[in-house]
Design a protein around this motif. Structure first.
Motif, PDB file in Angstrom:
ATOM      1  N   GLU A  60       3.186  -1.018 -10.607  1.00  0.00           N
ATOM      2  CA  GLU A  60       2.392  -0.371  -9.574  1.00  0.00           C
ATOM      3  C   GLU A  60       3.112  -0.383  -8.220  1.00  0.00           C
ATOM      4  N   GLU A  61       3.798  -1.481  -7.931  1.00  0.00           N
ATOM      5  CA  GLU A  61       4.523  -1.550  -6.666  1.00  0.00           C
ATOM      6  C   GLU A  61       5.653  -0.531  -6.632  1.00  0.00           C
TER       7      GLU A  61
ATOM      8  N   ASP B  98       4.235   2.836  -5.757  1.00  0.00           N
ATOM      9  CA  ASP B  98       3.937   2.975  -4.326  1.00  0.00           C
ATOM     10  C   ASP B  98       5.212   3.114  -3.499  1.00  0.00           C
ATOM     11  N   ARG B  99       6.273   2.423  -3.916  1.00  0.00           N
ATOM     12  CA  ARG B  99       7.547   2.573  -3.218  1.00  0.00           C
ATOM     13  C   ARG B  99       8.080   4.001  -3.380  1.00  0.00           C
TER      14      ARG B  99
ATOM     15  N   SER C 294       6.138   6.306  -1.147  1.00  0.00           N
ATOM     16  CA  SER C 294       6.480   6.101   0.264  1.00  0.00           C
ATOM     17  C   SER C 294       7.816   6.731   0.616  1.00  0.00           C
TER      18      SER C 294
ATOM     19  N   ARG D 235      -1.248  10.153  -6.193  1.00  0.00           N
ATOM     20  CA  ARG D 235      -1.571   8.794  -6.622  1.00  0.00           C
ATOM     21  C   ARG D 235      -2.966   8.744  -7.246  1.00  0.00           C
TER      22      ARG D 235
ATOM     23  N   LEU E 141      -3.456   1.798  -2.319  1.00  0.00           N
ATOM     24  CA  LEU E 141      -2.096   2.186  -1.951  1.00  0.00           C
ATOM     25  C   LEU E 141      -1.477   1.163  -1.002  1.00  0.00           C
ATOM     26  N   ARG E 142      -0.269   0.766  -1.314  1.00  0.00           N
ATOM     27  CA  ARG E 142       0.519  -0.079  -0.415  1.00  0.00           C
ATOM     28  C   ARG E 142       1.686   0.764   0.100  1.00  0.00           C
ATOM     29  N   PHE E 143       1.670   1.026   1.388  1.00  0.00           N
ATOM     30  CA  PHE E 143       2.696   1.890   1.967  1.00  0.00           C
ATOM     31  C   PHE E 143       3.901   1.069   2.392  1.00  0.00           C
TER      32      PHE E 143
END
Length: 509
Positions: A69-70, A73-74, A77, A140, A202-204
């Protein structure tokens, strides 16, 4: 959900079209407004492929299938920041050279109309940045099968245009519609999808890199779409180039397209958007048999429904379009629009199917083949547009549009078959034949029935004809489908036109 949303959005779109027609009519002013969308659309298409979310879905889906998942998100971004810089630069250059573009692509416009078109173009250009960011963030949500935000986006967009006109037209004239586009794109696309993505976790990551592996993969997938030209997009540009030579002609043609797009969005675009994540998931899992079955099932049902809707649209074209009449939009404008609309209606099945076929290629991470095919079809089609326009006028452009999308759809289907992704032989031909017979009976009965309805001039008469005609059409469609043993009605009740595939079946190549 998407089909219901599309129905509401289509209704708002009709209200928008009616409002613009009533207030501004069909003339050089509205021609300039409609033509002003072309350069922003081109910027979006050639710089980000016009389908940022579609190509990104495959990458995000691959990370998600791997449990990373990370990493997803990368990837999001990196693509977002890199392309904001690229697209922002493109929009800035377009703002500077907009007058040159207008002179080259719309040589038939007089100086005053060309100046108006340039001003409107400059107002509309920033909206493409909002659409792009919203599309990336929305991808996403699509990967997670969250369709709520995408369902609401077109509603807010259309509402923004309407409110822009209602609130600002007194002071800014037709510029008010362009301001409404900006507001609708910002709130409906960017802001709404940002809220949805953040709520979904979401992790930006503030990573700006043009050499990041995920960005390069996205660029590889999107580059063919940036370089190639699909007739599904180029059709609008070609129509505008020729039709602006006829004062008001492009507006009437655009209104016919807007009315045509209402059922197209409900049937084709909604099912296509819902199908892509499932197609991508099946391909990522190497489930070739289920991938083929899912695409053919979606295409077959879309074609069947489109046949039925084409019968309704063709039989009732005049009263449908006559609802636009009023204010600055004359009865003659409505009759001309009805002719174009009835021609476009014949291609509903083709436009619906090509969207599914294109998404099948995208899900298989192959954007090069459809890009090459689309470019070839577009180049071959341009002389046909020119010939039919010079022979038949704006009506010839509508016919050329149908011929072009026919060629484009057949080419995509043949190539999917050639690359052994989707076998055309597995289409549900029995269901298609039943739907075609039902459509033929419904069209004939509806056309005959409305002749016996006492005609009253005005909206009330149009509504009465539409109600009577629709009842006859629906009754005949239902009766013929039931008597012929069609499964379409049951399938629609189960809401599976573009829905998820059945449980995993035996694998086969």
């Amino acid at each position: 959900m998407l089909m219901i949303s599309s129905l509401l959005s289509g209704a708002l779109g009709l209200v928008r079209t009616k409002y613009i027609a009533f207030v501004f009519g069909a003339g050089r002013t509205t021609d300039a407004y409609n033509a002003a969308f072309n350069l922003p659309d081109m910027i979006n298409y050639f710089l980000v492929g016009g389908v940022a979310s579609i190509t990104l879905v495959s990458i995000l889906n691959r990370h998600r299938e791997a449990g990373d998942e990370e990493g997803a998100d990368r990837a999001l971004s990196v693509v977002l920041l890199a392309m904001i810089a690229v697209l922002g630069t493109g929009i800035l250059l377009a703002e500077i050279f907009a007058p040159v573009y207008t002179r080259v692509f719309f040589p038939a416009l007089d100086p005053a109309t060309a100046g108006l078109c340039t001003r409107l173009t400059r107002i509309l250009l920033p909206a493409q940045l909002f659409f792009f960011v919203g599309g990336v963030l929305g991808s996403r949500l699509l990967v997670r099968k969250i369709f709520l935000y995408q369902a609401v986006t077109p509603l807010i967009y259309n509402l923004g245009i309407i409110l822009g006109g209602v609130l600002l037209a007194r002071w800014y004239g037709i510029d008010s519609l362009a301001f409404g586009v900006l507001a609708g794109a910002f709130v409906g696309s960017l802001l709404l999808n940002a809220v949805g993505a953040l709520r979904a976790g979401l992790r930006f990551f503030p990573i700006f890199s043009l050499r990041h592996p995920d960005f390069l993969e996205w660029l590889k997938l999107s580059l063919p779409l940036m370089i190639g030209v699909s007739l599904a997009m180029a059709d609008k540009w070609i129509l505008s180039y020729f039709a602006t030579a006829d004062p008001g002609g492009y507006t009437r043609l655009t209104n016919a397209k807007a009315l045509f797009n209402a059922p197209l969005v409900i049937v084709g675009a909604a099912a296509g958007a819902a199908s892509l994540p499932f197609f991508s998931s099946l391909y990522a899992q190497a489930r070739a048999y289920d991938f083929n079955a899912a695409v053919n099932r979606a295409v077959s049902r879309l074609l069947a429904v489109a046949f039925l809707l084409t019968a309704w649209m063709s039989a009732l074209a005049v009263p449908i379009v006559d609802l636009l009449r009023g204010g600055s939009y004359t009865h003659g404008d409505a009759l001309a629009t009805a002719r174009y609309f009835s021609i476009f209606a014949l291609s509903l099945a083709l436009w619906s199917a090509q969207g599914i076929y294109a998404r099948a290629f995208y899900a298989a991470r192959n954007t090069l083949v459809p890009a090459i095919s689309g470019t070839v079809v577009t180049c071959v089609s341009i002389p046909i547009y020119a010939l039919l326009f010079h022979r038949l006028g704006v009506e010839g452009l509508a016919i050329a549009s149908n011929l072009g999308i026919l060629t484009h759809t057949v080419a995509l289907a043949a190539l999917l078959h050639r690359f052994r992704l989707v076998s055309v032989a597995n289409l549900e031909f029995g269901e298609l034949a039943r739907a075609a017979v039902a459509a033929a009976f419904a069209f004939s009965a509806t056309t005959a029935a409305v002749r016996f309805v006492p005609h009253r001039a005005g909206y009330r008469g149009d509504v009465i004809i539409l109600v009577v005609g629709t009842v006859v059409w629906a009754a005949l469609c239902f009766a013929v489908l039931q008597l012929s043993g069609s499964k379409l009605i049951g399938q629609l009740r189960r809401r599976k036109i573009g829905g998820p595939p059945p449980p995993k079946s035996a694998q086969s190549t």
